[in-house]
Design a protein around this motif. Structure first.
Motif, PDB file in Angstrom:
ATOM      1  N   THR A  79      69.078 -19.881 -16.254  1.00  0.00           N
ATOM      2  CA  THR A  79      67.657 -20.042 -15.986  1.00  0.00           C
ATOM      3  C   THR A  79      67.048 -20.681 -17.329  1.00  0.00           C
ATOM      4  O   THR A  79      66.051 -21.632 -16.799  1.00  0.00           O
ATOM      5  CB  THR A  79      67.017 -18.479 -15.876  1.00  0.00           C
ATOM      6  OG1 THR A  79      67.973 -17.773 -14.864  1.00  0.00           O
ATOM      7  CG2 THR A  79      65.590 -18.523 -15.295  1.00  0.00           C
ATOM      8  N   ALA A 137      62.820 -11.220 -17.870  1.00  0.00           N
ATOM      9  CA  ALA A 137      63.043 -10.872 -16.553  1.00  0.00           C
ATOM     10  C   ALA A 137      64.429  -9.831 -16.575  1.00  0.00           C
ATOM     11  O   ALA A 137      64.661  -8.619 -15.955  1.00  0.00           O
ATOM     12  CB  ALA A 137      63.580 -12.013 -15.589  1.00  0.00           C
ATOM     13  N   LEU A 138      65.457 -10.287 -17.690  1.00  0.00           N
ATOM     14  CA  LEU A 138      66.473  -9.250 -17.714  1.00  0.00           C
ATOM     15  C   LEU A 138      66.151  -8.083 -18.336  1.00  0.00           C
ATOM     16  O   LEU A 138      66.843  -6.950 -17.756  1.00  0.00           O
ATOM     17  CB  LEU A 138      67.234 -10.110 -18.854  1.00  0.00           C
ATOM     18  CG  LEU A 138      68.889  -9.408 -18.995  1.00  0.00           C
ATOM     19  CD1 LEU A 138      69.571  -9.474 -17.709  1.00  0.00           C
ATOM     20  CD2 LEU A 138      69.611 -10.237 -20.026  1.00  0.00           C
ATOM     21  N   VAL A 173      61.176 -16.269 -20.462  1.00  0.00           N
ATOM     22  CA  VAL A 173      61.198 -15.811 -19.121  1.00  0.00           C
ATOM     23  C   VAL A 173      62.316 -15.078 -18.647  1.00  0.00           C
ATOM     24  O   VAL A 173      62.127 -13.820 -18.015  1.00  0.00           O
ATOM     25  CB  VAL A 173      60.659 -17.263 -18.166  1.00  0.00           C
ATOM     26  CG1 VAL A 173      60.855 -16.645 -16.702  1.00  0.00           C
ATOM     27  CG2 VAL A 173      58.896 -17.299 -18.282  1.00  0.00           C
ATOM     28  N   PRO A 174      63.307 -15.839 -18.567  1.00  0.00           N
ATOM     29  CA  PRO A 174      64.643 -15.094 -18.469  1.00  0.00           C
ATOM     30  C   PRO A 174      64.792 -13.896 -19.094  1.00  0.00           C
ATOM     31  O   PRO A 174      65.546 -12.774 -18.694  1.00  0.00           O
ATOM     32  CB  PRO A 174      65.616 -16.225 -18.510  1.00  0.00           C
ATOM     33  CG  PRO A 174      64.978 -17.358 -18.926  1.00  0.00           C
ATOM     34  CD  PRO A 174      63.696 -16.795 -19.324  1.00  0.00           C
ATOM     35  N   ILE A 175      64.518 -13.879 -20.360  1.00  0.00           N
ATOM     36  CA  ILE A 175      64.750 -12.565 -21.419  1.00  0.00           C
ATOM     37  C   ILE A 175      63.794 -11.361 -20.915  1.00  0.00           C
ATOM     38  O   ILE A 175      64.247 -10.279 -20.659  1.00  0.00           O
ATOM     39  CB  ILE A 175      64.349 -12.876 -22.925  1.00  0.00           C
ATOM     40  CG1 ILE A 175      65.179 -13.891 -23.400  1.00  0.00           C
ATOM     41  CG2 ILE A 175      64.692 -11.720 -23.478  1.00  0.00           C
ATOM     42  CD1 ILE A 175      65.039 -14.415 -24.858  1.00  0.00           C
ATOM     43  N   PHE A 234      72.972 -15.415 -15.662  1.00  0.00           N
ATOM     44  CA  PHE A 234      71.633 -15.591 -15.448  1.00  0.00           C
ATOM     45  C   PHE A 234      70.664 -16.119 -16.850  1.00  0.00           C
ATOM     46  O   PHE A 234      69.817 -17.034 -16.277  1.00  0.00           O
ATOM     47  CB  PHE A 234      71.111 -14.171 -15.141  1.00  0.00           C
ATOM     48  CG  PHE A 234      69.592 -14.227 -15.010  1.00  0.00           C
ATOM     49  CD1 PHE A 234      68.928 -14.744 -13.702  1.00  0.00           C
ATOM     50  CD2 PHE A 234      68.713 -13.564 -15.759  1.00  0.00           C
ATOM     51  CE1 PHE A 234      67.371 -14.235 -13.676  1.00  0.00           C
ATOM     52  CE2 PHE A 234      67.607 -13.183 -15.672  1.00  0.00           C
ATOM     53  CZ  PHE A 234      66.889 -13.845 -14.629  1.00  0.00           C
ATOM     54  N   LEU A 235      71.101 -15.432 -17.801  1.00  0.00           N
ATOM     55  CA  LEU A 235      70.141 -16.161 -18.921  1.00  0.00           C
ATOM     56  C   LEU A 235      70.240 -17.459 -19.130  1.00  0.00           C
ATOM     57  O   LEU A 235      69.614 -18.037 -19.381  1.00  0.00           O
ATOM     58  CB  LEU A 235      70.425 -15.265 -20.248  1.00  0.00           C
ATOM     59  CG  LEU A 235      69.969 -13.876 -20.439  1.00  0.00           C
ATOM     60  CD1 LEU A 235      70.316 -13.399 -21.855  1.00  0.00           C
ATOM     61  CD2 LEU A 235      68.257 -14.001 -20.588  1.00  0.00           C
TER      62      LEU A 235
END
Lengths: 145, 497
Positions: A101, B397-398, B393-395, A97-98
């Motif tokens: 994305t 989100a996680l 952003v992904p960090i 995911f990381l």
């Protein structure tokens, strides 16, 4: 006549659907325990009506333009991540995911790989090893991740 | 007041071993507070068995330090990433994150650090000098008073409604209805859990607020290059010390917010979440620049941060002096004392007065140390704001999703965060008020339960008790003050010179 932004109906629509679903669910419960919800619903219905009336009259005007592509993409990859987690486990799916994305958003692939690897390793250590949270794990004949 | 006991308590706190536990607790607290979803209650509960080996004083001092450290670090992710780790940090998001967007992250962190320290020190001083006396008053709060207190808290909605008062109020009332989901307390019926067992206890707060604030922001952030608007154009040359100097301008506000924090902290079953919103509302109404609230006002940030940490001291008073824990964390702290054969309660100041004073003094010293540790830690964290959004952003989100899971360890909460993230984004976009919604969600259950109990106990008669009437007057004052002040201002403008 002022232009009505149809998007303005989304939030009141969600609220209206929620009210309907809520009261459908509690239809068989004694009204004694629904005194407070009835009171709140009454006020909510009046205010919802007033808001819809103002929207229909175009009081709020049109909202500024928005680009939906990236928010929709983020929603999709997050949904994919959550769907994949039970199968791939928390650590592997979080890494994918990381990295995925960040790469999709235009980050340098090498940076994205290193950041994803370090963060996933850190989260794996803290969440699964130290705190021992009951997160999904990838179980293979050779190792458990 | 026994000054000899107090002197001994101070000397005990400064023993190297006690200081080491204090610092270790603060560092662990910083870590827990800075990672959203990490819950100090759960971590402390896990450490409970070790308290037998540590001894009561070291164990409780360590736990108090974790509690204080986590409260002080809670604003870090809230300010830098709009990601509140605790319900009380949600109020910090409004102005803290807005300051970060303006390139003033370090200033916001500095202001929050000093205000948190001020609140913490104030709370500790109240514990030391007024604790045994003040604790008795907490028992005067019955269902009617608690109901009125929650209504007083809800009056803060008036200040959170934003540009569209109708939409703001609609958000708040919607929050009240969502708060009724789950098992009601009188007859045990489950109301509208939509078939999900995970909603039997009601809608969990942490996943909701991580969604409403943290995840909702990502949908906007994903379209931007950087969190900081106009990044790279020299907007960010401030330091933590600028924030510290800025918060010094609001000494009276810090004092007032700390008083609010201590009072709310003393009342069992309330806590920092309610206190911070009340404090926010009060600060806005008495501010000379209320229009700046929500847009990056250091004044608002100072009020909320001071109040948040003052709650820690307040919450300790009924725990130690009456044996009534006001929250999960203080319950764990009380348990640590009890398994070491120290019974908290009215007799604590007779039988274990030395221990009680040592615990209170450790809170005072801990807050001072926290300021200096915070200078280093906050400075390090402040660099987060300069990371490009394509990485961040992904960090976020996680972390939001992991944080929401860590709270109850239920996969269901992942989806809940995502759903509320989407709802929060839509609400914000169309001028509704996610903070008003959240405030109602926090206070809804408290208001309903106590209203029902008060009506069942003595009916309307309960609502004419003195504390209820005082709270009622405060509620009306809160709601009507802006109109009066605006009227006076208009009159002042139109008066002949």
């Amino acid at each position: 006549m002022k232009r009505v932004d149809r998007g303005e109906f989304i939030v009141p629509g969600i609220m209206g659907l929620f009210i309907a679903a809520y009261h459908w669910q509690v239809r068989s419960i004694p009204s004694e325990v629904l005194l407070w919800p009835y009171l709140v619903t009454g006020v909510l219905a009046v205010m919802l009506g007033a808001t819809l009336f103002r929207i229909a009259k175009g009081v709020y005007g049109a909202a500024k333009g928005w680009s939906l592509k990236k928010p929709a993409g983020l929603l999709l990859v997050t949904a994919l991540y959550l769907s994949a987690m039970p199968f791939l486990g928390y650590s592997a799916s979080s890494f994918l995911f990381l990295f995925g994305t960040q790469a999709w958003l235009g980050a340098n692939k090498r940076t994205a790989f290193i950041v994803s690897l370090v963060l996933t390793a850190l989260l794996h250590l803290v969440m699964l090893r130290i705190v021992d949270l009951d997160l999904p794990r990838l179980i293979t004949p050779l190792f458990t991740l | 007041m026994d000054y000899e006991l107090m002197t001994n308590a101070v000397l005990t706190v400064f023993q190297p071993q006690i200081m080491a536990w204090l610092v270790a607790g603060l560092l662990l607290g910083f870590f827990i507070g800075a990672v959203p979803g990490f819950n100090d209650t759960n971590i402390l509960a896990m450490m409970l068995p070790f308290s037998v080996y540590m001894g009561p004083l070291k164990a409780v001092i360590f736990m108090m330090a974790v509690f204080g450290g986590s409260q002080a670090a809670g604003p870090i992710p809230a300010i830098l990433m709009n990601m509140p780790g605790t319900p009380s940090a949600a109020a910090v998001c409004l102005d803290g994150y807005a300051m970060t967007r303006k390139g003033l992250a370090k200033k916001a962190l500095g202001a929050s650090l000093l205000a948190s320290t001020f609140g913490g020190v104030f709370g500790a001083l109240v514990c030391i000098f007024l604790g045994p006396l003040v604790g008795q008053y907490a028992l005067s709060f019955g269902p009617a008073e608690m109901f009125m207190l929650s209504i007083f808290g809800l009056s803060a909605v008036a200040t959170l409604a934003g540009k569209n008062p109708l939409k703001g109020l609609l958000s708040a009332v919607f929050g009240l209805l969502v708060a009724t989901i789950g098992m009601e307390t009188v007859m045990g019926y489950t109301r509208s859990s939509f078939g999900f067992m995970e909603l039997y206890d009601g809608v969990p707060l942490i996943p909701v607020l991580l969604g409403l604030f943290g995840f909702a922001e990502l949908f906007d952030m994903v379209n931007e290059e950087n969190i900081v608007e106009n990044a790279g154009k020299g907007a960010s040359s401030c330091t933590l010390w600028d924030g510290i100097r800025e918060s010094m301008k609001y000494k009276l506000l810090m004092l007032r917010s700390s008083v609010v924090g201590v009072i709310i902290g003393i009342i069992p079953g309330t806590g920092a979440a309610i206190a911070s919103w009340i404090s926010y509302g009060q600060a806005k109404q008495t501010s000379k620049h209320p229009e700046e609230f929500g847009k990056g006002s250091p004044e608002a940030l100072v009020a909320v941060s001071a109040c948040n940490n003052a709650v820690t001291g307040g919450a300790l008073i009924p725990t130690i002096t009456l044996g009534i824990p006001g929250s999960g964390t203080t319950l764990v702290i009380m348990t640590a004392l009890m398994i070491n054969n120290i019974q908290p309660g009215p007799s604590m100041f007779n039988e274990f007065a030395g221990d009680a004073y040592t615990i209170f003094f450790s809170l005072l010293v801990g807050n001072v140390i926290m300021f200096f540790l915070g200078l280093a830690a906050f400075s390090m964290f402040s660099k987060t704001a300069s990371i490009p959004t394509k990485i961040l952003v992904p960090i976020i989100a996680l972390f939001s999703l992991t944080g929401s899971f860590a709270f109850r360890e239920m996969s269901f909460d992942f989806s809940l965060t995502l759903i509320f993230g989407l709802l929060g984004w839509l609400m914000k976009r169309y001028g509704y008020s996610p903070p008003a919604f959240l405030l109602s969600l926090i206070l809804g259950k408290l208001a309903e339960t106590n209203f029902i109990w008060a009506m069942k106990l003595e009916g309307v008669k309960l609502f004419v008790r003195p504390i209820v009437l005082v709270l009622l007057a405060l509620t009306f004052a809160t709601l009507l003050a802006p109109f009066f002040l605006r009227m006076l201002k208009e009159r002042g403008k139109s008066a002949p010179r």
